[in-house]
Every structure is written in C-alpha cells, then in structure tokens.
Design an enzyme around this catalytic site. Structure first.
Site, PDB file in Angstrom:
ATOM      1  N   ASP A 235      33.916  40.706  54.432  1.00 15.52           N
ATOM      2  CA  ASP A 235      34.352  40.768  53.032  1.00 15.52           C
ATOM      3  C   ASP A 235      34.412  42.251  52.638  1.00 15.52           C
ATOM      4  O   ASP A 235      33.409  42.968  52.699  1.00 15.52           O
ATOM      5  CB  ASP A 235      33.372  40.023  52.125  1.00 15.52           C
ATOM      6  CG  ASP A 235      33.942  39.811  50.720  1.00 15.52           C
ATOM      7  OD1 ASP A 235      34.738  40.655  50.267  1.00 15.52           O
ATOM      8  OD2 ASP A 235      33.597  38.804  50.081  1.00 15.52           O
ATOM      9  N   ASN A 243      42.162  47.766  44.073  1.00 13.09           N
ATOM     10  CA  ASN A 243      43.412  47.299  43.469  1.00 13.09           C
ATOM     11  C   ASN A 243      43.581  47.826  42.053  1.00 13.09           C
ATOM     12  O   ASN A 243      44.666  48.274  41.660  1.00 13.09           O
ATOM     13  CB  ASN A 243      43.450  45.767  43.448  1.00 13.09           C
ATOM     14  CG  ASN A 243      43.830  45.185  44.795  1.00 13.09           C
ATOM     15  OD1 ASN A 243      44.569  45.792  45.561  1.00 13.09           O
ATOM     16  ND2 ASN A 243      43.313  43.998  45.092  1.00 13.09           N
ATOM     17  N   ASP A 252      47.204  46.340  49.606  1.00 11.70           N
ATOM     18  CA  ASP A 252      47.909  45.684  50.713  1.00 11.70           C
ATOM     19  C   ASP A 252      47.830  46.508  51.986  1.00 11.70           C
ATOM     20  O   ASP A 252      47.685  45.969  53.090  1.00 11.70           O
ATOM     21  CB  ASP A 252      49.376  45.464  50.332  1.00 11.70           C
ATOM     22  CG  ASP A 252      49.544  44.398  49.267  1.00 11.70           C
ATOM     23  OD1 ASP A 252      48.577  43.651  49.021  1.00 11.70           O
ATOM     24  OD2 ASP A 252      50.640  44.315  48.680  1.00 11.70           O
ATOM     25  N   GLU A 278      40.199  38.933  50.217  1.00 11.90           N
ATOM     26  CA  GLU A 278      39.724  40.058  51.028  1.00 11.90           C
ATOM     27  C   GLU A 278      38.679  39.608  52.042  1.00 11.90           C
ATOM     28  O   GLU A 278      37.919  40.424  52.560  1.00 11.90           O
ATOM     29  CB  GLU A 278      39.139  41.151  50.126  1.00 11.90           C
ATOM     30  CG  GLU A 278      37.917  40.757  49.325  1.00 11.90           C
ATOM     31  CD  GLU A 278      38.259  40.198  47.943  1.00 11.90           C
ATOM     32  OE1 GLU A 278      37.356  40.209  47.089  1.00 11.90           O
ATOM     33  OE2 GLU A 278      39.403  39.786  47.725  1.00 11.90           O
TER      34      GLU A 278
END
Length: 357
Positions: A235, A243, A252, A278
């Site tokens: 994770d 983000n 991305d 993620e």
C-alpha cells in the site's frame, strides 16, 4: 441453361452443408494450441470439409463429378497458410483417387492447381478476408477448371463448356459465403479476447485485476496436499497527498512505475494484481516466508530510492503472509497479509511486517 442452374443450386446446397465447418473453426480459434499447430489443425478441418463435399457430389457424366473441394483448399490457404493448404490438398487428392472414375486425373490436377493458385494469391494479396478479396480468390481458383482439358474433346465441348459459367459462379459464391462466415468468427473471437483482456487487466499498469484472484482460487481448491505460497500486500504511503499536491497525472506515473518495479523483481510464475487504488497484491508460488519478506523489502527499497518529477518521492508499506495446510485459500492468506500491512502502517509506514499467529 437449365443444367447450369441445376449445378449452381446443387453447389449452393453443398456450401450450406459445408458451413458446419465454421463450428469446428471456432473451436480451433478458442483453443490454447500453440501457433505452430494452428495451421495444421485448420488444414485438417478444411480437408475434412473437402472430403464431406466429395462424398455426395453432383454427377454430370460417367465418372465425372463436381463439388466445392477447390473452395475448401483455397480457403485452407487463406486462413491457415502453407501447412493448411498442403494438408487439405493431400487429403482431397487422396479422396478423389479413392472415388475413382474417368475424371480422376483432371480432378486431381484441379485440386493441386487450386492449392498453388491460392497460395500464390495469399502471397501477393495478403490474408485479407473482405468480400472483395474473397471474390477475387474464388475467381483465381476457378483457373483450376482448366484441368478439364485433360478430358476427351467431345466431353469438353458438349458438357464442360456448358457448365463452365455455373462452376465459376460456384467457386466465387462458395469462397465468399464460407470465407465471410469464417472471417466473422475470427472477428468475434478477436473481440471476445479483447473484452476478456480488458476485463482481467488494469488499464493503467497492465497488471491483472482482482478477477485473476478468483481464477487462482478456483484452481487451488482444498486439496489433501495444497501447494504452499506467500502473499505480499503493498500500500503506497500517503498516496492521496501525492494526487492532491502534484496532480493525478503524477500519481499515475507513480503507480505505473511501482507496477514495473514489482514485475521486474518477481518470477514469471508469480502473480501481481492491482488490488485497489494504491494497493497491490503479489502471489509468490512455492516460496518461503523469509524469501517473500526479502522480496518485499527489496521492492520497498527500490521505490524509496526512486526520484520522480519535481523531486517527488514515495514510500510503501508491506505485509507478508504464508499459506498453510490448514489455510490453503488465497483470500485467507490475503487477509492475513492485510493484517500485517496495517501493522506496518501503525509502526510508522515505509516498512515490511510479517504476519504471525
């Protein structure tokens, strides 16, 4: 004139019967045979189609029969290549010789000529399956009708010449009808594979999605001696901040790069799944818990050392668990690895924890 229409009607009926070949062709397309065997398999299929059409042919004279064998041989070359055309040609010739009659020689020559013409046609025009190309192929293999010149002169003048237009139309329509139906099966199968791949693959990373775990679970039922495996759950730490601060395009890039790091570190027999936004799940087949922990640590270290654009760095937490004879289920081991993952987060993140009972 009536005789020509009779020949044409009979041949179209054979086309309808031979269309059953499509079902077998679909089975070949959906099989998992290596490409090396696809051509021979298609050759066997079309050779059987040619044999079927020769069992109940249209008789236009003593020992003189017509059917759509050359159509089958031509399509074998178009859809299967050299080996398919060769197999279809050999089988069709053998069946024609077995049938016998006065037309054995011209019949055999017509099959061989049709195979050679079809292979040359594919070489020049390519393997396009549109109606125009199929019609041209039908016209091309109709040149094999010139083998009728090997028959007695009076038969050529009185019988063959009258039937020639219908036989040419037979070849063209037979090639177009069967070829188009087979091409439709190819397109359907290609679309099926594309949709299946899209359903099983994550578009951003190219990794498998969670559907792959369902397949893996079905392949690993509760066996008496189940194969042991390890699971690593990853994770990305504080990924929402990446983000929000640097944009989703940067996020991305991080996801795609992390997927690449994992894929390069594991074996081809292992499985990598994008488990969530993620979250990533790695299934290590036949692996010790200590080895799985070392692999997780290597991946964690590689990502931590990665420098993304604008000085962005990202870390990852990981949890590792191993299956046992009492817990052979993939989902049970994933649950245990997930517990270890949350332990890693509670202990400060950017670390690997091993699940212990």
């Amino acid at each position: 004139m009536i005789e020509s229409f009779g020949i044409l009607a009979s041949m179209l009926e054979k086309v309808g019967l031979a269309a059953l070949v499509i079902l077998s062709y679909r089975a070949i397309l959906r099989s998992r045979w290596p490409d090396l065997w696809a051509g021979p398999a298609i050759g066997v299929l079309f050779s059987l189609g040619a044999a079927i059409t020769m069992i109940d042919p249209l008789v236009i004279g003593p020992g003189i029969v017509v059917d759509i064998r050359v159509v089958m041989v031509g399509l074998a070359a178009l859809f299967g290549g050299l080996w398919a055309a060769l197999i279809a040609c050999v089988v069709a010739v053998a069946v024609r010789i077995f049938i016998g009659g006065a037309g054995v020689l011209p019949g055999t020559v017509s099959i061989v000529v049709a195979a050679l013409i079809a292979l040359a046609f594919v070489r020049i025009r390519g393997s396009r399956r549109d109606l125009g190309n199929l019609a041209l192929l039908g016209l091309a293999i109709s040149l094999s009708l010139s083998s009728v010149l090997l028959m007695p002169f009076d038969f050529v003048v009185n019988t063959a010449a009258k039937s020639l237009p219908a036989l040419i139309v037979r070849n063209v329509l037979g090639t177009m009808i069967l070829g188009y139906l087979l091409a439709m099966e190819e397109r359907r199968e290609a679309e099926h594979k594309t949709f299946k791949q899209l359903a099983e693959r994550d578009a951003l990373t190219g990794l498998s999605n969670r559907r792959a775990l369902e397949v893996l679970e079905r392949r690993n039922p509760n066996q008496e001696t189940p194969e042991l495996f390890c699971v690593i759950m990853f994770d990305l730490d504080h990924f929402k901040t990446v983000n929000d601060t640097h944009g989703h395009s940067c996020g991305d890039v991080v996801l795609a790069r992390f997927a690449e790091i994992i894929s390069r570190r594991i074996r081809g027999s292992d499985l990598v799944v994008r488990y969530g936004g993620e979250e990533f799940c790695v299934i290590l087949n036949d692996a010790l818990l200590s080895n799985a922990a070392r692999i997780a640590e290597d991946i964690r270290g590689q990502l931590a050392a990665e420098d993304f654009a604008n000085g962005v760095t990202v870390t990852v937490s990981a949890g590792v668990a191993q299956s046992s004879e009492n817990e052979p289920s993939v989902y049970t081991v994933i649950k245990n690895a997930d517990k270890a993952l949350y332990e890693a987060k509670r202990n400060g993140r950017n670390r690997v924890e091993i699940h212990t009972e």
